[in-house]
Every structure is written in structure tokens, then in C-alpha cells.
Design a protein around this motif. Structure first.
Motif, PDB file in Angstrom:
ATOM      1  N   VAL A  69      32.968  37.352  33.542  1.00  0.00           N
ATOM      2  CA  VAL A  69      34.028  37.192  34.504  1.00  0.00           C
ATOM      3  C   VAL A  69      35.510  37.134  33.749  1.00  0.00           C
ATOM      4  CG1 VAL A  69      35.269  35.190  35.623  1.00  0.00           C
ATOM      5  CG2 VAL A  69      32.915  35.638  35.931  1.00  0.00           C
ATOM      6  N   PRO A  70      35.707  36.774  32.377  1.00  0.00           N
ATOM      7  CA  PRO A  70      36.993  36.935  31.813  1.00  0.00           C
ATOM      8  C   PRO A  70      36.986  38.590  31.609  1.00  0.00           C
ATOM      9  CG  PRO A  70      35.244  35.909  30.354  1.00  0.00           C
ATOM     10  CD  PRO A  70      34.817  35.860  31.711  1.00  0.00           C
ATOM     11  N   ALA A  71      36.116  39.402  31.241  1.00  0.00           N
ATOM     12  CA  ALA A  71      36.183  40.705  30.989  1.00  0.00           C
ATOM     13  C   ALA A  71      36.626  41.399  32.103  1.00  0.00           C
ATOM     14  CB  ALA A  71      34.832  41.314  30.430  1.00  0.00           C
ATOM     15  N   ALA A  72      36.022  41.007  33.254  1.00  0.00           N
ATOM     16  CA  ALA A  72      36.812  41.743  34.679  1.00  0.00           C
ATOM     17  C   ALA A  72      38.102  41.380  34.735  1.00  0.00           C
ATOM     18  CB  ALA A  72      35.914  41.351  35.774  1.00  0.00           C
ATOM     19  N   MET A  73      38.544  40.118  34.425  1.00  0.00           N
ATOM     20  CA  MET A  73      40.029  39.742  34.663  1.00  0.00           C
ATOM     21  C   MET A  73      40.869  40.763  33.677  1.00  0.00           C
ATOM     22  SD  MET A  73      39.194  35.776  34.325  1.00  0.00           S
ATOM     23  CE  MET A  73      40.883  35.355  34.456  1.00  0.00           C
ATOM     24  N   GLY A  74      40.190  40.878  32.250  1.00  0.00           N
ATOM     25  CA  GLY A  74      41.289  41.638  31.535  1.00  0.00           C
ATOM     26  C   GLY A  74      41.079  43.132  32.170  1.00  0.00           C
ATOM     27  N   ALA A  75      39.860  43.585  32.583  1.00  0.00           N
ATOM     28  CA  ALA A  75      40.024  45.017  33.145  1.00  0.00           C
ATOM     29  C   ALA A  75      40.980  45.295  34.350  1.00  0.00           C
ATOM     30  CB  ALA A  75      38.565  45.297  33.670  1.00  0.00           C
ATOM     31  N   LYS A  76      40.725  44.225  35.314  1.00  0.00           N
ATOM     32  CA  LYS A  76      41.726  44.358  36.321  1.00  0.00           C
ATOM     33  C   LYS A  76      43.163  44.404  36.063  1.00  0.00           C
ATOM     34  CE  LYS A  76      42.363  44.205  40.859  1.00  0.00           C
ATOM     35  NZ  LYS A  76      42.324  45.503  41.477  1.00  0.00           N
ATOM     36  N   LEU A  77      43.628  43.488  34.894  1.00  0.00           N
ATOM     37  CA  LEU A  77      44.936  43.529  34.462  1.00  0.00           C
ATOM     38  C   LEU A  77      45.318  44.902  33.891  1.00  0.00           C
ATOM     39  CD1 LEU A  77      45.190  39.808  33.510  1.00  0.00           C
ATOM     40  CD2 LEU A  77      46.749  40.985  35.338  1.00  0.00           C
ATOM     41  N   GLY A  78      44.528  45.206  33.051  1.00  0.00           N
ATOM     42  CA  GLY A  78      44.757  46.716  32.682  1.00  0.00           C
ATOM     43  C   GLY A  78      44.735  47.946  33.758  1.00  0.00           C
ATOM     44  N   ARG A  79      43.728  47.869  34.552  1.00  0.00           N
ATOM     45  CA  ARG A  79      43.829  48.877  35.582  1.00  0.00           C
ATOM     46  C   ARG A  79      44.107  48.189  37.047  1.00  0.00           C
ATOM     47  NH1 ARG A  79      38.690  52.391  34.209  1.00  0.00           N
ATOM     48  NH2 ARG A  79      39.089  53.310  36.298  1.00  0.00           N
ATOM     49  N   PRO A  80      45.017  47.792  37.462  1.00  0.00           N
ATOM     50  CA  PRO A  80      45.602  47.213  38.449  1.00  0.00           C
ATOM     51  C   PRO A  80      44.920  47.976  39.982  1.00  0.00           C
ATOM     52  CG  PRO A  80      47.517  47.622  37.626  1.00  0.00           C
ATOM     53  CD  PRO A  80      46.259  47.912  36.558  1.00  0.00           C
ATOM     54  N   GLU A  81      44.906  49.318  39.707  1.00  0.00           N
ATOM     55  CA  GLU A  81      44.694  49.779  40.885  1.00  0.00           C
ATOM     56  C   GLU A  81      43.179  50.224  41.198  1.00  0.00           C
ATOM     57  OE1 GLU A  81      43.335  52.475  37.420  1.00  0.00           O
ATOM     58  OE2 GLU A  81      45.329  51.129  37.742  1.00  0.00           O
ATOM     59  N   ALA A  82      42.404  49.687  39.916  1.00  0.00           N
ATOM     60  CA  ALA A  82      40.882  49.800  40.162  1.00  0.00           C
ATOM     61  C   ALA A  82      40.394  48.724  40.886  1.00  0.00           C
ATOM     62  CB  ALA A  82      40.073  49.977  38.865  1.00  0.00           C
ATOM     63  N   THR A  83      39.192  48.766  41.610  1.00  0.00           N
ATOM     64  CA  THR A  83      38.305  47.728  42.105  1.00  0.00           C
ATOM     65  C   THR A  83      37.522  47.315  41.093  1.00  0.00           C
ATOM     66  OG1 THR A  83      38.452  48.601  44.335  1.00  0.00           O
ATOM     67  CG2 THR A  83      36.653  47.010  43.990  1.00  0.00           C
ATOM     68  N   GLU A 102      46.907  33.328  38.917  1.00  0.00           N
ATOM     69  CA  GLU A 102      47.567  34.541  38.530  1.00  0.00           C
ATOM     70  C   GLU A 102      47.569  35.862  39.487  1.00  0.00           C
ATOM     71  OE1 GLU A 102      49.376  35.045  35.803  1.00  0.00           O
ATOM     72  OE2 GLU A 102      48.897  33.192  34.618  1.00  0.00           O
ATOM     73  N   GLY A 103      46.763  35.711  40.360  1.00  0.00           N
ATOM     74  CA  GLY A 103      46.817  36.782  41.338  1.00  0.00           C
ATOM     75  C   GLY A 103      46.030  38.094  41.059  1.00  0.00           C
ATOM     76  N   ILE A 104      44.843  37.517  40.217  1.00  0.00           N
ATOM     77  CA  ILE A 104      43.792  38.612  39.828  1.00  0.00           C
ATOM     78  C   ILE A 104      42.731  38.698  40.614  1.00  0.00           C
ATOM     79  CG2 ILE A 104      42.560  39.441  37.739  1.00  0.00           C
ATOM     80  CD1 ILE A 104      44.300  37.417  35.900  1.00  0.00           C
ATOM     81  N   ALA A 105      42.543  39.669  41.483  1.00  0.00           N
ATOM     82  CA  ALA A 105      41.718  39.850  42.643  1.00  0.00           C
ATOM     83  C   ALA A 105      40.527  40.454  42.116  1.00  0.00           C
ATOM     84  CB  ALA A 105      42.535  40.393  43.778  1.00  0.00           C
ATOM     85  N   ILE A 106      39.888  39.893  41.584  1.00  0.00           N
ATOM     86  CA  ILE A 106      38.345  40.515  40.889  1.00  0.00           C
ATOM     87  C   ILE A 106      37.369  39.950  42.040  1.00  0.00           C
ATOM     88  CG2 ILE A 106      38.907  40.295  38.690  1.00  0.00           C
ATOM     89  CD1 ILE A 106      37.066  38.059  38.200  1.00  0.00           C
ATOM     90  N   LYS A 107      36.241  40.703  41.892  1.00  0.00           N
ATOM     91  CA  LYS A 107      34.715  40.491  42.964  1.00  0.00           C
ATOM     92  C   LYS A 107      33.902  40.090  42.284  1.00  0.00           C
ATOM     93  CE  LYS A 107      37.122  43.744  46.222  1.00  0.00           C
ATOM     94  NZ  LYS A 107      37.898  42.751  46.892  1.00  0.00           N
ATOM     95  N   VAL A 108      33.216  39.158  42.346  1.00  0.00           N
ATOM     96  CA  VAL A 108      32.145  38.648  41.591  1.00  0.00           C
ATOM     97  C   VAL A 108      30.679  38.723  42.449  1.00  0.00           C
ATOM     98  CG1 VAL A 108      30.857  36.911  40.334  1.00  0.00           C
ATOM     99  CG2 VAL A 108      33.264  37.084  40.258  1.00  0.00           C
ATOM    100  N   ALA A 109      29.725  39.442  41.938  1.00  0.00           N
ATOM    101  CA  ALA A 109      28.256  39.485  42.843  1.00  0.00           C
ATOM    102  C   ALA A 109      27.551  38.819  41.904  1.00  0.00           C
ATOM    103  CB  ALA A 109      27.909  40.936  42.818  1.00  0.00           C
ATOM    104  N   LEU A 110      27.266  37.571  42.361  1.00  0.00           N
ATOM    105  CA  LEU A 110      26.439  36.549  41.716  1.00  0.00           C
ATOM    106  C   LEU A 110      25.010  36.903  42.162  1.00  0.00           C
ATOM    107  CD1 LEU A 110      26.648  34.129  39.574  1.00  0.00           C
ATOM    108  CD2 LEU A 110      26.870  32.645  41.801  1.00  0.00           C
ATOM    109  N   ILE A 111      24.125  37.053  41.058  1.00  0.00           N
ATOM    110  CA  ILE A 111      22.720  37.469  41.148  1.00  0.00           C
ATOM    111  C   ILE A 111      22.073  36.037  40.991  1.00  0.00           C
ATOM    112  CG2 ILE A 111      20.697  38.757  40.801  1.00  0.00           C
ATOM    113  CD1 ILE A 111      23.229  40.215  41.925  1.00  0.00           C
ATOM    114  N   ASN A 112      21.825  35.359  41.950  1.00  0.00           N
ATOM    115  CA  ASN A 112      21.580  33.714  41.608  1.00  0.00           C
ATOM    116  C   ASN A 112      20.063  33.688  41.847  1.00  0.00           C
ATOM    117  OD1 ASN A 112      21.298  31.155  41.799  1.00  0.00           O
ATOM    118  ND2 ASN A 112      22.499  30.687  43.478  1.00  0.00           N
ATOM    119  N   ASN A 113      19.175  33.524  40.783  1.00  0.00           N
ATOM    120  CA  ASN A 113      17.924  33.277  40.940  1.00  0.00           C
ATOM    121  C   ASN A 113      17.372  31.937  40.475  1.00  0.00           C
ATOM    122  OD1 ASN A 113      18.119  33.269  38.080  1.00  0.00           O
ATOM    123  ND2 ASN A 113      16.983  35.161  37.902  1.00  0.00           N
ATOM    124  N   GLY A 114      18.606  31.102  40.534  1.00  0.00           N
ATOM    125  CA  GLY A 114      18.402  29.608  40.276  1.00  0.00           C
ATOM    126  C   GLY A 114      17.783  29.206  38.713  1.00  0.00           C
TER     127      GLY A 114
END
Length: 585
Positions: free
Chosen positions: A428-442, A465-477
Motif C-alpha cells: 500500500v505505501p509503495a503504491a502511494m509513492g508510485a502514484k505521487l511519482g507518476r500521477p498520470e499512471a494507474t 491527500e487525494g492519492i487515488a490508488i486502487k487495491v486488489a485485496l486477495i483475501n483468503n482469510g
């Protein structure tokens, strides 16, 4: 140097960061030592300070920013918060990620040497897990030290550097000077490789009958993807790309055999075992790739290219050692294979490897009426959202392996994960940093329910902070990789892995409500029929973070698999099923 200007230390620090090209700092505004810096940065129009909830998140965000952009990631902490940076700093060191961590320690002049609040020995604590660290006690040294830190972090083998600044130095005033050159005494970057070594490598390649390019993360760090493809196109050498090198060569390239190692493809693993020449590029011969090192690629000679001389020969004897930048080495090596000097004939080797690909493809089963297959989820995610502007991060565990197997990576720096340290909570935090570094990317974070609960709270930072990442949570409990090991190697004695309620109608936590509570959009998915629909809903939301709770089969296992410490010749592509290795030989 620029003309002298007298500022406070905090002002000098901010100006130095601006001079280094920094636009984003990941930090927590401490109640004491960091406040002068926070106050100074509040007036900056060039640097955005992103406030995190925990220092570990700030450190991983700096890593994600660096991995996605190729620039140095910057994080900041003080006092007890520095101890929370140890994990991301270690992670950055093991995966060669350029990060500068600025730490502030309390050193009131009249209490020097005493155990004051926030008074810890940062340099002693971080020295074992960083490329270098600095202790700054004089205000006038702040700017030159920042210049040196960025130079060290980003040159040679990249890595984390700590700049620990005394709080008193931030308050005092001094002349600000940005140096014309970093001038780091005793620090030398790697010399270009010699023509003799390049020639010797080319001769071995020409003489080989079963060569394999073993591509590691160093190829991506050096920006060598284009040079790698040029060499492969000229020579038709088969390629395996490690977990850290996914995307260095497009998965669609006909010579790409996939990922080697513990959960690698059968063709990649067998190709290395049967090879007579391994050309290692920015790779470490780590145990997750080699398995039992004594039995790894037993008949192969080795060419090892790495910018860090300490890595060459550390885990495997080398015939041609080449210390140098991967991009430059690949460019020079490709020059040996042109129209005047044709590439070796590897047609028989290709036929053998293509046969392996036909007989042992990656696969999975999605029972018609059974629970949702995690492999299906990730395959569809890659097919529906993958592209040149999509970045995937991940946590660590089964979901990480499935993602590396079932998402096709066509570009470098689009797959960001923790390899050397295997840090849960990275995603999750790595995705936040990636999004702030490359705001045009999904930016998608692929996480497991165990990893997600370690740093998922940072989604509140995303919402604020308006950091629109998306999380695919692979939830196997549960802790899926631990469950897999208990299933396969501990006679199915499953214990201490469940992460959800035992009540069939209750989920703890409810990740949809958790996401909603943090200001995100929460979605859920339980069946194959819902997968495409829910992914489309997530893709349509671009003004808020999104979490999809994919409730998947808890019994699913990662295949192929090799037991830790076993020979790669013991690979199984399904439980109790192994390729006819003797026949391949």
C-alpha cells in the motif's frame, strides 16, 4: 558555489532539497525536532510534504516513488520514529533502491550526551542497513551533506543513505551554500568494463550450445531494458527474469521463459539447470533462484555482470567477471553480434525450450461451483487494466507470486515489490509513492489480507491527500504462504494462520466497511462472474482510493514450487507431479 545566503538550518535543508530536485517528501510532523522543517516547508511551493500515519509507511512510499520514477525517494523522521524506518531502509538496501532518509535527533546544547527525549544514536542504529550515513551537527554542513547523500544514493549500486541532523543545527543560522560538485572523499563510482572482459564474454556466448541470460533487478535499476532487448534480438539468447526484473524484457517476447526459482516457471528453472553458460546480469544468485547451490546449473560456465564487485563470485564461482553498469555492458556486448559477426546457432536449444513451454505452461483450475480462484482474479486484472501506464505493487506472500505469474509485464518499473527482505506491508505505501511519482499512471496494489492489515491504515492518508490508488485485496482469510508450507511440509497441521472470524456469516475485519471508514470506496467480489464487473467499477473511480475485497479460495496453493533448500531438480508443477527431469537431460 552559489552566492552565500544566511538562513536557519531548517531553511538551508529545504533549499538543499529543492536544489537536489526533490518535489515530494514523505514524513510525519513530529511534535519537537521536525517542527522547524515542517514550518519551513509550509512556505515552499516546490516541495510537497505528505503526512503519513506511520514512519514505516513513509519509508516504503519513498521506495515506491524511487522504483516508479528512477529518482531518489525522500522520507523524514525523528526520535522514536527513526526506529520505524529501519524496516524500509533495510528493504531499500537489499533491493538497491535509492532513498535518502533525513532524521532529526534531539541534542539540546546544554544536554549533550544525556538521554534526552528523542535522543538516540541514529547513525549506530542505521549503519548496518544503509549504504552510508552522515551525522550533521553544524548548520553550515547541511547543504553540502545533502548533495553528497543524493550522489551516493543514486550512483554505483543504488541504496539508502541517512542524513542525521542535530536539532540545534536546524535552529541556528549560517550561510547557505550549494556545492558545485558533491565531492565525497573516498567514494568512487565503478570504472567502465574493459574491452578484454567484453570480448571474453562474447567468445563464451559464441561457443555455448545451451546459454541462458539470467536477468536480475540490476538491469532495471540501470535503465538497461532497451539494451537488453537489443542484445536478445541480435543473439536470440533465452532469457529468465527474476522477481525483481519482471518487465525488463516483455513477457510477450518469444525468448522470455518467465521467472526462475522457487515459484518460477518450469521452462525457466529447467533451462538454468541444463544450461552450459549462465550470463547473470545484475543478479545475486540468491537462494530463492538457485535452491541448493551445489546442484544449481551444474554444467554451466558463468559470466557475471554487476556494478557491485562484492556480489561477483559471492555465491557462485565465475569464469568471466565484469564489474560495470549493466546498460553499458549490454550495449558493448551487443556490438559484438552484428552482420559481420553473426549470432550463434541456438535452434536446437530453442526447440528444446519451446517443448518445455508447451508441456508445462502456467495454469490453474477454477471449479464451476467452487470458491473464487485467486489466479483467475489476477489474470483478469492484468488483462483488463494492464498497459504501459499501469503500475502494480504488491505485498509479500502467495498473492505476490500469483501476480508475478499471471500478470503479463511488458515494461520495466511497472512491477514494484519487496524481494530481498520480503517485507509484508510494502504494497500500500509503495503504491502511494508510485502514484505521487507518476500521477498520470494507474496504480494498483495487489495485497493479501495479512499484509494489508499491517499498513492499510495509510489509506486514510490517501483519502486526505487525494492519492487515488486502487487495491486488489486477495483475501483468503489467513496467512496464505504459511498455510501452504504447513500443508505441504508439516503434514497439514494448520495453526496460527486464520485471520478472520470462525462464524460463517461474519468477517473480521470487514474490509469494505474498513475502506469506507478511511474515506475510500469499498467493493467486494465473491464469484468469477463478478470479477470483470467489479474491476470496471474500480477503474471508473478516479477521484478516491478504491479497495476491492476479492474473497478467494483459502486452499489455493502456488505452483510450481520448490521446497526451501532443495535442488531445483525437485521442482513440482502440481502436488506430487514433477517434470520428467531426467528425460530433459
Amino acid at each position: 558555489m552559489v552566492d552565500s545566503i544566511e538562513w536557519t538550518g531548517a531553511g538551508c535543508l529545504l533549499a538543499a532539497l529543492e536544489a537536489a530536485g526533490v518535489t515530494t517528501v514523505f514524513a510525519i510532523p513530529d511534535c519537537g525536532p521536525v517542527l522547524p522543517v515542517s514550518e519551513a516547508s509550509a512556505g515552499s511551493s516546490r516541495i510537497r510534504q505528505v503526512r503519513f500515519l506511520h514512519e514505516q509507511g513513509a519509508g516504503h512510499a519513498a521506495e515506491g516513488y524511487a522504483l516508479a520514477t528512477g529518482r531518489v525517494g525522500v522520507c523524514m523522521a525523528s526520535g522514536a520514529g527513526v526506529t520505524s524506518l529501519i524496516t524500509p531502509l533495510t528493504d531499500a538496501a537489499m533491493d538497491s533502491v535509492p532513498v535518502v532518509a533525513i532524521t532529526i535527533h534531539q541534542d539540546a546544547d546544554d544536554q549533550a550526551g544525556n538521554r534526552v527525549l528523542h535522543g538516540i544514536d541514529v547513525c549506530a542504529m542505521t549503519m548496518p542497513v544503509t549504504k552510508h550515513n552522515f551525522l550533521v551537527t553544524e548548520t553550515s554542513d547541511i547543504a553540502p551533506t545533502i548533495a553528497q547523500a543524493f550522489h551516493i544514493a543514486s550512483t554505483g549500486r543504488p541504496g539508502p543513505v541517512v542524513v542525521d541532523i542535530a536539532s540545534s543545527a536546524l535552529i541556528r543560522r549560517a550561510s547557505y551554500r550549494w556545492p558545485d560538485s558533491p565531492g565525497v572523499p573516498g567514494y568512487e563510482t565503478t570504472e567502465p568494463p574493459t574491452a578484454d572482459h567484453i570480448r571474453a564474454a562474447a567468445e563464451l556466448i559464441h561457443a555455448a550450445h545451451r546459454p541462458v541470460l539470467y536477468v536480475g533487478g540490476g538491469v532495471i535499476r540501470s535503465g538497461a531494458a532497451r539494451a537488453l532487448r537489443e542484445l536478445v534480438d541480435r543473439t536470440q539468447l533465452p532469457v529468465v527474469t527474476t522477481l525483481m526484473a519482471r518487465g525488463a524484457l516483455p513477457d510477450s517476447h518469444p525468448r522470455n521463459l518467465g521467472m526462475p526459482g522457487m515459484h518460477g516457471t518450469v521452462p525457466a528453472v529447467v533451462a538454468l539447470q541444463l544450461s552450459d553458460l549462465v550470463i547473470a546480469l545484475g543478479a545475486r544468485f540468491d537462494d530463492r533462484v538457485t535452491g541448493d547451490r551445489d546442484s544449481f546449473a551444474p554444467d554451466a560456465r558463468v559470466i557475471h555482470v554487476d556494478i557491485d564487485p562484492a556480489e561477483i563470485g559471492k555465491n557462485r564461482a565465475v569464469d568471466v567477471p565484469i564489474v560495470g553498469d549493466c546498460r553499458r555492458v549490454l550495449e558493448e556486448l551487443a556490438g559484438h553480434f552484428d552482420q559481420t559477426q553473426p549470432a550463434p546457432d541456438l535452434s536446437a536449444w530453442h526447440r528444446r525450450l519451446d517443448s518445455l513451454r508447451e508441456r508445462y505452461p502456467l495454469g490453474f483450475e477454477q471449479p464451476p461451483d467452487g470458491p473464487l480462484s485467486p489466479q483467475y482474479v489476477l489474470q483478469r486484472l492484468g488483462e483488463l487494466v494492464g498497459g504501459p501506464d499501469t503500475v502494480f505493487t504488491s505485498g509479500v506472500g502467495q498473492h505476490q507470486m500469483w501476480a508475478s505469474q499471471f500478470i503479463a509485464f511488458e515494461h520495466p518499473s511497472t512491477w514494484l515489490n519487496s524481494g530481498g527482505l520480503g517485507t509484508m506491508g510494502f504494497g500500500v505505501p509503495a503504491a502511494m509513492g508510485a502514484k505521487l511519482g507518476r500521477p498520470e499512471a494507474t496504480v494498483w496494489c495487489i495485497d493479501g489480507d495479512g499484509c494489508f492489515q499491517m499498513t492499510g491504515r495509510e489509506l486514510a492518508t490517501c483519502a486526505l491527500e487525494g492519492i487515488a490508488i486502487k487495491v486488489a485485496l486477495i483475501n483468503n482469510g489467513g496467512l496464505g504462504m504459511v498455510r501452504q508450507l504447513q500443508t505441504l511440509y508439516y503434514d497439514e497441521r494448520i495453526n496460527n494462520v486464520d485471520l478472520t472470524s470462525r462464524h460463517p456469516l461474519e468477517r473480521v475485519p470487514d474490509f469494505v466497511r474498513f475502506a469506507d471508514a478511511l474515506g475510500c470506496v469499498g467493493l467486494s467480489c465473491d464469484t468469477p462472474e463478478e470479477v470483470d464487473v467489479v474491476i470496471a467499477k474500480a477503474m471508473a473511480i478516479n477521484d478516491a482510493p478504491v479497495v476491492i475485497d476479492f474473497r478467494v479460495d483459502a486452499q489455493a496453493l502456488v505452483w510450481p514450487s520448490i521446497a526451501a533448500g532443495a535442488s531445483n531438480e525437485d521442482i513440482q508443477y502440481a502436488r506430487g507431479l514433477a517434470p520428467a527431469f531426467a528425460a530433459e537431460d
